[in-house]
Design a protein around this motif. Sequence first.
Motif, PDB file in Angstrom:
ATOM      1  N   ALA A 150      -0.347 -14.023   3.149  1.00  0.00           N
ATOM      2  CA  ALA A 150       0.328 -13.037   3.997  1.00  0.00           C
ATOM      3  C   ALA A 150      -0.618 -12.484   5.055  1.00  0.00           C
ATOM      4  N   VAL A 151      -1.870 -12.270   4.684  1.00  0.00           N
ATOM      5  CA  VAL A 151      -2.869 -11.786   5.644  1.00  0.00           C
ATOM      6  C   VAL A 151      -3.091 -12.834   6.724  1.00  0.00           C
ATOM      7  N   ARG A 152      -3.272 -14.089   6.315  1.00  0.00           N
ATOM      8  CA  ARG A 152      -3.477 -15.181   7.281  1.00  0.00           C
ATOM      9  C   ARG A 152      -2.297 -15.298   8.244  1.00  0.00           C
ATOM     10  N   ALA A 153      -1.091 -15.265   7.689  1.00  0.00           N
ATOM     11  CA  ALA A 153       0.107 -15.397   8.522  1.00  0.00           C
ATOM     12  C   ALA A 153       0.244 -14.223   9.479  1.00  0.00           C
ATOM     13  N   SER A 154      -0.043 -13.029   9.005  1.00  0.00           N
ATOM     14  CA  SER A 154       0.064 -11.843   9.842  1.00  0.00           C
ATOM     15  C   SER A 154      -0.909 -11.897  11.018  1.00  0.00           C
ATOM     16  N   ILE A 155      -2.148 -12.250  10.745  1.00  0.00           N
ATOM     17  CA  ILE A 155      -3.147 -12.331  11.820  1.00  0.00           C
ATOM     18  C   ILE A 155      -2.773 -13.429  12.801  1.00  0.00           C
ATOM     19  N   ALA A 186      -5.898   0.137  -4.190  1.00  0.00           N
ATOM     20  CA  ALA A 186      -6.183  -0.836  -3.138  1.00  0.00           C
ATOM     21  C   ALA A 186      -6.846  -2.060  -3.738  1.00  0.00           C
ATOM     22  N   ARG A 187      -6.415  -3.210  -3.273  1.00  0.00           N
ATOM     23  CA  ARG A 187      -6.991  -4.481  -3.704  1.00  0.00           C
ATOM     24  C   ARG A 187      -7.694  -5.087  -2.492  1.00  0.00           C
ATOM     25  N   SER A 188      -8.898  -4.649  -2.246  1.00  0.00           N
ATOM     26  CA  SER A 188      -9.613  -5.124  -1.073  1.00  0.00           C
ATOM     27  C   SER A 188     -10.255  -6.471  -1.355  1.00  0.00           C
ATOM     28  N   GLY A 189     -10.563  -7.172  -0.278  1.00  0.00           N
ATOM     29  CA  GLY A 189     -11.210  -8.467  -0.419  1.00  0.00           C
ATOM     30  C   GLY A 189     -11.442  -9.111   0.928  1.00  0.00           C
ATOM     31  N   VAL A 190     -12.059 -10.268   0.872  1.00  0.00           N
ATOM     32  CA  VAL A 190     -12.354 -11.031   2.079  1.00  0.00           C
ATOM     33  C   VAL A 190     -11.425 -12.236   2.116  1.00  0.00           C
ATOM     34  N   VAL A 191     -10.820 -12.456   3.278  1.00  0.00           N
ATOM     35  CA  VAL A 191      -9.887 -13.565   3.468  1.00  0.00           C
ATOM     36  C   VAL A 191     -10.424 -14.472   4.564  1.00  0.00           C
ATOM     37  N   ALA A 192     -10.404 -15.774   4.312  1.00  0.00           N
ATOM     38  CA  ALA A 192     -10.782 -16.765   5.321  1.00  0.00           C
ATOM     39  C   ALA A 192      -9.534 -17.103   6.130  1.00  0.00           C
ATOM     40  N   VAL A 193      -9.580 -16.804   7.423  1.00  0.00           N
ATOM     41  CA  VAL A 193      -8.430 -17.025   8.302  1.00  0.00           C
ATOM     42  C   VAL A 193      -8.736 -18.214   9.206  1.00  0.00           C
ATOM     43  N   PRO A 194      -7.978 -19.321   9.067  1.00  0.00           N
ATOM     44  CA  PRO A 194      -8.199 -20.467   9.950  1.00  0.00           C
ATOM     45  C   PRO A 194      -7.864 -20.082  11.392  1.00  0.00           C
ATOM     46  N   LEU A 195      -8.673 -20.562  12.319  1.00  0.00           N
ATOM     47  CA  LEU A 195      -8.491 -20.225  13.728  1.00  0.00           C
ATOM     48  C   LEU A 195      -7.928 -21.394  14.518  1.00  0.00           C
ATOM     49  N   ARG A 196      -6.991 -21.077  15.398  1.00  0.00           N
ATOM     50  CA  ARG A 196      -6.552 -22.052  16.394  1.00  0.00           C
ATOM     51  C   ARG A 196      -7.316 -21.820  17.689  1.00  0.00           C
ATOM     52  N   ASP A 229     -18.586 -23.721  13.096  1.00  0.00           N
ATOM     53  CA  ASP A 229     -17.734 -24.608  13.892  1.00  0.00           C
ATOM     54  C   ASP A 229     -16.549 -23.886  14.537  1.00  0.00           C
ATOM     55  N   ARG A 230     -16.521 -22.565  14.448  1.00  0.00           N
ATOM     56  CA  ARG A 230     -15.479 -21.717  15.047  1.00  0.00           C
ATOM     57  C   ARG A 230     -14.087 -22.026  14.502  1.00  0.00           C
ATOM     58  N   SER A 231     -14.000 -22.442  13.270  1.00  0.00           N
ATOM     59  CA  SER A 231     -12.690 -22.782  12.713  1.00  0.00           C
ATOM     60  C   SER A 231     -12.163 -21.725  11.745  1.00  0.00           C
ATOM     61  N   ILE A 232     -13.022 -20.811  11.300  1.00  0.00           N
ATOM     62  CA  ILE A 232     -12.609 -19.798  10.319  1.00  0.00           C
ATOM     63  C   ILE A 232     -13.182 -18.439  10.697  1.00  0.00           C
ATOM     64  N   LEU A 233     -12.326 -17.431  10.626  1.00  0.00           N
ATOM     65  CA  LEU A 233     -12.744 -16.045  10.800  1.00  0.00           C
ATOM     66  C   LEU A 233     -12.628 -15.381   9.435  1.00  0.00           C
ATOM     67  N   TYR A 234     -13.713 -14.805   8.966  1.00  0.00           N
ATOM     68  CA  TYR A 234     -13.707 -14.100   7.684  1.00  0.00           C
ATOM     69  C   TYR A 234     -13.395 -12.635   7.947  1.00  0.00           C
ATOM     70  N   VAL A 235     -12.376 -12.131   7.258  1.00  0.00           N
ATOM     71  CA  VAL A 235     -11.865 -10.784   7.497  1.00  0.00           C
ATOM     72  C   VAL A 235     -11.854 -10.004   6.189  1.00  0.00           C
ATOM     73  N   HIS A 236     -12.413  -8.792   6.215  1.00  0.00           N
ATOM     74  CA  HIS A 236     -12.296  -7.894   5.065  1.00  0.00           C
ATOM     75  C   HIS A 236     -11.012  -7.103   5.250  1.00  0.00           C
TER      76      HIS A 236
END
Length: 117
Positions: A99-104, A45-55, A83-90
Amino acid sequence: MTEKAPTPRPWNILAWLWLLVLFLRELVLSAWAVISATLAPNVRARSGVVAVPLRLRSAAGITLLADMVTLTPGTTALHVSEDRSILYVHVMDIESPEAVRASIAQRLERPAMRVLR
């Protein structure tokens, strides 16, 4: 002119039902992925934290999205930027952050936006 935040429309039953179906699909697929990774003889597993831009910008929308992300096995919502523009996801297993950003965005955020418009 500032854009008004979307308000929840609980009377939009079809949109809520569709969101439920999509979420349950994601839940089953991700649970299977977690089970497969756990039972695999060589877990890499390659775990990590991804910054997901929010609409989504409303508190209700971000809460709904963060809850769905957290309830999906293999992912956990960690933090929302001030500023509610990014959700940080583990993420338990990252093939690519894009791919994670696009999927979410496609599988969870877009249906949530339909419910809350």
